[in-house]
Design an enzyme around this catalytic site. Structure first.
Site, short mmCIF file in Angstrom:
data_model
loop_
_atom_site.label_atom_id
_atom_site.label_comp_id
_atom_site.label_asym_id
_atom_site.label_seq_id
_atom_site.Cartn_x
_atom_site.Cartn_y
_atom_site.Cartn_z
N ASP A 53 -8.97 -4.80 -6.04
CA ASP A 53 -8.59 -3.93 -4.92
C ASP A 53 -9.74 -2.97 -4.60
OD1 ASP A 53 -7.41 -2.06 -3.16
OD2 ASP A 53 -5.45 -2.34 -4.07
N SER A 94 0.83 -1.20 0.00
CA SER A 94 0.00 0.00 0.00
C SER A 94 0.88 1.26 0.00
CB SER A 94 -0.97 -0.04 1.19
OG SER A 94 -2.00 0.91 1.05
N HIS A 114 -7.57 -5.50 -1.47
CA HIS A 114 -6.36 -4.78 -1.06
C HIS A 114 -5.47 -5.67 -0.21
CE1 HIS A 114 -3.96 -1.23 -0.62
NE2 HIS A 114 -4.02 -1.28 0.70
#
Length: 800
Positions: A739, A666, A773
């Site tokens: 995601d 991330s 994610h």
């Protein structure tokens, strides 16, 4: 495992990897063993401090499970077959353990294919309610602690799509949300649209962040309504009773006197720009027949609401029951128009209203920062917390209900972990609500993580409300990491704690804080699930970057490694940048050197078993003091942090400064791409699920609240996409195909991959099918670890 399932977009240059799509691969055996090791059971502590509920986590699902039908609407991901959310983490094999005798009992009567999470104890601690997420429906089971047997109590299937699905009313009564009778089949998709989807703005500012899975069409609206509409049902053990009419309910709670429900009801028109929590909604009070007693607020959509980190909508918010009164609701309302940057003496006012009367809400107190929460105690003492992002300050105050005064108790930087006084212990009052435990001397009992220059050393202290001084009653013993889980008897200071060390897996103990001693052997007897990690050394190292800021990281070295005999090792650095307004706060030590090493799927620690030195949680502070913002000097500070870490390991003789990889997930992936674009410190990088072009998140990102139009140079200079032509260090990019995180659309990785490839860089892009994610499918995780192993061995371990 479906070996024929094809990964998408696995393109790479060089002979080490195939350029075509490939089948799933598996990492070295030791890494696979660590990934699939069964973790220690999850533990839920009973309300009366007598029992523990032990639950084993269900192993990673197969990719087929992720491939099952899923609705992605209004910011939610829903299972259309059983009216629940998807991608949950579930447990099974439940057992009850008596805390004092340590006896363990299996629980009978549960489904053999149980998939459960988040159990809830009854007020008297004699029952446990939990959901079973079946393939076709969600059911509610109740465990009788005395008989160790469970049974299903619902008739209609539960709706677990949004907010809590159930709650205890009293020791024998539960309220839950069900799929309405006659709901019928899922609305059919139209063969062709009836017209275009049109959105329009007529001059009113409506800034919007980059949300995913939003409503996109009238058909999505119909799906959302169908999936989230639910019917309240009351079950007292003698039968079920419907309360009121079906509605879209995003939250509810029972009043202290058990006579009312506080309900957040979602209403149309739905937004195409914000997720469900930003839709128009009303705050209602219903009685236990489902009749509306009071409409407390009717709030509009959050479209067009201010988006600063200290901004709120100019409407009533944060509705909750007042814990020390039978049926009083409190809420906050801004006094500054909801604009955090606007000068104002007071930010918020907090009100209370008795739901049974018609009197206007009564103002209780005003806060000089944004109101966060209040923990009620007695008529003289309630603890109020308020904070602001802009100056990173937070304050605790004491509210006296008798005098109406709010007096500041304690204030600090929200980044200053060393000064944290902790959170207060609570007890249950006559309404079975948690309220402050106030000792006989009038002081609060507080527990803190105990951050210090020596690392986290949790403690319990008695806190004087008049002097603002604490007296430590107990602190975590040396060479261990131990913290209080539950107060079994706060008056006698008998606590249930979790204790671990580098070599001891976490287990639960009973500790007498007055005697500063453990009372016998552990309550639980969990064993080490990570046998391959035995003998690996761990230490928290400290070092300075060139401007004097102290940094730390968790260093792992292979079993049997001798730096004098074996020489420097290839290094893998894993990090995540964080922003600070103070260099002193940035330099604080975080975490403990004495924690047991857990190996999560996303961890870099796997590769210590493959001959690498691992620097995990390498501090990457980005500091902006005074009027400057941290991101004004993001790139130079990244360099200082990374360079300091590499040099520290080289000086220790354990790290080869010419063979270092960097990685992150991330925002850590964003950091990785920037380090490769702007430095020559590394041999390779691994970036997972990142965002690389900040112009695609133009209304702010991470801790940056300035918009692209306010600070275009910051957005450009912080985007590794802007410097893709400079990325020549080999970069492995991994991204979940689906995601759902704000800003990290898969297109972020696709575009950076194409840009690097177009400029002749060495780059590989792996898109994991059906992953969000965070990743969860067993095949995808094993393949991800294989990709990372191949990349590190090729470009780092084997580097010249």
């Amino acid at each position: 495992m479906r070996s024929s399932f094809i990964l998408l977009a696995l393109l790479a240059s060089g002979a080490a990897f195939a350029q075509d799509a490939v089948t799933y691969q598996r990492p070295p055996a030791v890494i696979e063993e660590l990934l699939l090791a069964k973790p220690t059971p999850g533990v839920s502590v009973g309300r009366n401090g007598e029992w523990l509920l032990l639950a084993e986590r269900i192993s990673f699902p197969g990719v087929e499970e992720l491939a099952e039908p899923e609705l992605r609407i209004a910011g939610l991901r829903l299972n259309p077959r059983n009216f629940s959310t998807t991608r949950g983490t579930y447990s099974n094999n439940l057992k009850l353990q008596h805390i004092k005798t340590k006896e363990i009992f299996p629980v009978t009567g549960l489904p053999g294919d149980l998939r459960s999470n988040n159990p809830q104890w009854s007020p008297d601690g004699k029952k446990v309610a939990l959901l079973h997420y079946g393939q076709q429906r969600v059911d509610l089971y109740v465990i009788n602690v005395e008989t160790k047997a469970a049974g299903k109590i619902n008739t209609a299937a539960l709706n677990a799509t949004s907010g809590p699905a159930f709650a205890w009313v009293d020791n024998n009564t539960l309220i839950y949300k069900t799929v309405p009778a006659g709901a019928g089949a899922l609305p059919a998709a139209p063969a062709a649209p009836k017209g275009p989807v049109v959105q329009e703005s007529k001059g009113r500012a409506a800034a919007s962040r980059t949300y995913q899975d939003l409503i996109k069409s009238p058909y999505d609206e119909a799906l959302f309504t169908y999936m989230t509409t639910s019917q309240f049902v009351l079950n007292n053990g003698q039968g079920e009773k419907n309360l009121g009419s079906p509605a879209v309910i995003s939250g509810f709670s029972v009043s202290p006197d058990k006579q009312y429900l506080l309900v957040r009801k979602v209403e149309m028109p739905y937004s195409y720009l914000v997720p469900m929590y930003g839709f128009p909604h009303s705050w209602l009070v219903l009685d236990m027949e489902g009749r509306e007693v009071k409409n407390l607020a009717k709030n509009p959509s959050s479209e067009g609401a201010p988006i600063g980190f200290d901004d709120v909508m100019d409407v009533p918010r944060d509705f909750s029951w007042k814990a020390d009164e039978p049926h009083t609701v409190i809420f906050a309302k801004p006094l500054d128009g909801g604009l955090g940057k606007q000068k104002a003496e007071y930010r918020d006012a907090v009100y209370a209203t008795d739901v049974t009367g018609n009197a206007a809400p009564k103002e209780l107190f005003r806060t000089k920062r944004r109101f966060d929460n209040v923990t009620w105690g007695n008529k003289e003492v309630a603890l109020v917390h308020e904070s602001m992002f802009a100056d990173r300050k937070e304050r605790y105050s004491i509210y006296n209900q008798t005098t109406g005064k709010l007096d500041s108790l304690f204030e600090k930087s929200s980044n200053d972990a060393y000064s944290d006084i902790g959170t207060p212990f609570t007890i249950r009052n006559q309404y079975d609500r948690p309220v402050l435990f106030i000792q006989k001397n009038g002081e609060l009992l507080m527990r803190s993580q105990g951050a210090s220059p020596e690392g986290d050393m949790p403690f319990v202290q008695s806190y004087n409300l008049k002097t603002g001084k604490g007296s430590i009653l107990w602190r975590c013993p040396a060479n261990t990491y131990e913290y209080v889980v539950e107060a079994l008897d706060p008056e006698k200071l008998i606590m249930l704690t979790s204790r671990e060390s580098q070599t001891e897996v976490p287990n639960y103990y009973i500790r007498d804080l007055r005697k500063r001693s453990l009372t016998g052997t552990p309550v639980t007897d969990f064993s080490n699930p990570y046998k391959a990690m035995e003998g690996v050394s761990k230490q928290k190292i400290s070092y300075k970057r060139e401007d004097g800021i102290n940094l730390t990281g968790d260093l792992y070295l292979p079993k049997g490694y001798d730096p004098k005999k074996d020489g420097p090792l290839p290094v893998f650095v894993w990090a995540y940048p964080r922003e600070y307004k103070s260099a002193a706060d940035a330099a604080q030590v975080r975490g403990s050197r004495y924690t047991f090493t857990r190996v999560g799927y996303g961890s870099p620690i796997f590769w210590v078993t493959r001959g690498y030195a691992i620097l995990d949680n390498a501090e990457m502070p980005i500091v902006g003091e005074g009027n400057s913002q941290p991101n004004d000097k993001f790139i130079p500070q990244l360099y200082l942090n990374a360079h300091a870490a590499i040099q520290a390991l080289a000086k220790m003789g354990v790290g080869d400064s010419n063979r270092v990889a960097v990685g992150g997930h991330s925002y850590g992936a964003f950091m990785t791409a920037n380090l490769l674009a702007h430095t020559k410190l590394f041999k390779a990088g691994i970036a997972r699920s990142g965002a690389y072009n900040r112009t695609l998140t133009p209304f702010g990102f991470q801790a940056e609240e300035r918009t692209y139009w306010e600070a275009p140079e910051v957005y450009f200079n912080m985007s590794p996409f802007s410097f893709a032509d400079k990325i020549k260090t080999p970069l492995l990019m991994i991204h979940g195909e689906l995601d759902n995180n704000s800003g990290t659309f898969p297109i972020q990785s696709e575009r950076l991959y194409n840009a690097i490839k177009g400029h002749g860089g060495t780059v590989r892009y792996v898109q994991l099918p059906f992953e969000s994610h965070g990743y969860s499918a067993r095949e995808n995780l094993l393949h991800m670890l294989w990709e990372q192993s191949q990349w590190l061995d090729t470009y780092v371990k084997g580097a010249q």
